[in-house]
Scaffold this active site. Structure first.
Site, PDB file in Angstrom:
ATOM      1  N   ASP A 130       0.845  -1.201   0.000  1.00  0.00           N
ATOM      2  CA  ASP A 130       0.000   0.000   0.000  1.00  0.00           C
ATOM      3  C   ASP A 130       0.882   1.254   0.000  1.00  0.00           C
ATOM      4  O   ASP A 130       0.597   2.234  -0.690  1.00  0.00           O
ATOM      5  CB  ASP A 130      -0.905  -0.013   1.240  1.00  0.00           C
ATOM      6  CG  ASP A 130      -1.602  -1.349   1.387  1.00  0.00           C
ATOM      7  OD1 ASP A 130      -2.459  -1.661   0.552  1.00  0.00           O
ATOM      8  OD2 ASP A 130      -1.254  -2.104   2.306  1.00  0.00           O
ATOM      9  N   HIS A 144      -4.818  -3.158   6.482  1.00  0.00           N
ATOM     10  CA  HIS A 144      -4.585  -3.426   5.055  1.00  0.00           C
ATOM     11  C   HIS A 144      -5.914  -3.876   4.456  1.00  0.00           C
ATOM     12  O   HIS A 144      -6.189  -5.050   4.276  1.00  0.00           O
ATOM     13  CB  HIS A 144      -3.518  -4.514   4.882  1.00  0.00           C
ATOM     14  CG  HIS A 144      -3.461  -5.059   3.481  1.00  0.00           C
ATOM     15  ND1 HIS A 144      -2.992  -4.337   2.416  1.00  0.00           N
ATOM     16  CD2 HIS A 144      -3.866  -6.242   2.964  1.00  0.00           C
ATOM     17  CE1 HIS A 144      -3.094  -5.053   1.315  1.00  0.00           C
ATOM     18  NE2 HIS A 144      -3.624  -6.220   1.622  1.00  0.00           N
TER      19      HIS A 144
END
Ligand code: NAX
Length: 327
Positions: A158, A186
């Site tokens: 990410d 996440h």
């Protein structure tokens, strides 16, 4: 040459592992003076496919690779390892609720957490398999003899996605983008923080000059990137996920460049008001000796606070679902 080191990789016949194992074995991750033994863990049904991976490892004739152990037993796979990359987990099956996914995978990480206690005293763990934050929480809670600080859940993909988006928008190379943070889970609730990010030494907001894009498309693109890759490729991110795992491990081996930080999900110590008892992504800085700390005193405004709270709430809900798996 250093003494050989043992590295475990789980989910070793899966698609991320296929993009990871060969790069580890080549020396790209731990250095070309670090001989390795690879311990590859799979479920019994995937052992035949794993044999194929092992044949290909032989066929690469890597000089640093001193041996490969294939196993379907965590105790055997984690014996004496200094690093464990926990990639394997069960995918969401048809009709499976998120709650079922959490508990099904949670059981895997109870067993693996316990088995990790057979590892080397230097052990460091990176959990990649989803739902990654909560799997990591379960593993570290069940590995009672191992300090919790050795466990990280991967949000580096990410982080890398956020850097790439900011660089593209600003029309600069990715190296110009620093001080990016992924906060929270996440998942699609994660908060990629542009407020503290910098581009070529200026604040990202100033360099980009488009607040609406930062607060809108930027965040949404990073949050939903995994789904966009599945939509386009028909398969989830594998090469970029393996690449992020490598970036994470390498970041843990060297001190973080002065003034910068990276993102990783770790057991919260209450920093930034994020409650203890969940594994949340934070800005972290690594020191020479491998110790790390959560970077303190970053600016959190009302916009950031609200978004971090949404993701933290999701993590607390995940924790509540798996409470019975936490000793
Ligand atoms: P695959 O389904 O290709 O591979 C997973 C492998 O894990 C399979 O071979 C399976 O047999 C094995 N496995 C299942 N249970 C196991 C167990 N108890 N012990 C050992 N191995 C076991 O998935 P892949 O694309 O490789 O993704 C692996 C995991 O990474 C998934 O949970 C995925 O959701 C997660 N991801 C995490 C990311 C992150 O940024 N943290 C990004 C990419 C990816 O989505």
């Amino acid at each position: 040459m250093n003494a050989p080191m043992r590295v475990a990789i789980t989910g070793a016949a899966g698609q991320i592992a296929y993009n990871l194992i060969f790069r580890v074995a080549s020396g790209e991750v731990f250095g070309d003076d670090q001989p390795l033994y690879l311990h590859l863990l799979e479920i019994p049904a995937a052992m035949k496919a794993l044999d194929g991976v092992a044949m290909e490892l032989d066929d690469c004739a890597y000089s640093l690779l001193k041996g490969v152990t294939l196993s379907d037993k965590a105790e055997e796979a984690f014996d004496g390892v200094s690093w464990a990359l926990l990639v394997g987990s069960k995918p969401r099956g048809p009709g499976m609720e998120r709650k079922d996914l959490l508990t099904e995978n949670g059981k895997i990480f109870v067993g693996q957490g316990k088995a990790l206690q057979r590892a080397d005293s230097q052990l460091r763990v990176l959990v990649v398999g989803n739902p990654v934050n909560t799997n990591c929480l379960i593993a570290l809670s069940n590995a009672r003899s191992i300090p919790a600080g050795r466990f990280h859940a991967m949000t580096r993909l990410d982080h890398n996605r956020a850097r790439a988006q900011l660089a593209a928008k600003a029309g600069v190379g990715v190296d110009a983008v620093s001080n990016v943070t992924i906060w929270g889970n996440h998942s699609a609730t994660q908060f990629p923080d542009f407020l503290n990010a910098r581009i070529a030494g200026r604040s990202a907001a100033e360099a980009i000059g488009d607040r609406a894009w930062l607060e809108g498309d930027f965040i949404a693109t990073v949050q939903k990137r995994g789904a966009a890759v599945i939509e386009a490729r028909g398969l989830s991110s594998a090469a970029s996920a393996a690449n992020a795992a490598i970036d994470h491990v390498r970041s843990m081996l060297y001190s973080t460049p002065e003034g910068d930080w990276t993102s990783s999900a770790v057991l919260s110590d209450g920093s930034y008001g994020i409650p203890e008892g969940i594994v949340s992504s934070f800005p972290i800085r690594i020191h020479d000796n491998g110790a790390w700390e959560i970077v303190q005193d970053l600016e959190i405004n009302e916009f950031s606070r609200q978004r971090i709270e949404v993701s933290v709430k999701e993590l607390q809900e995940e924790r509540a679902v798996v409470e019975s798996l936490l000793p």
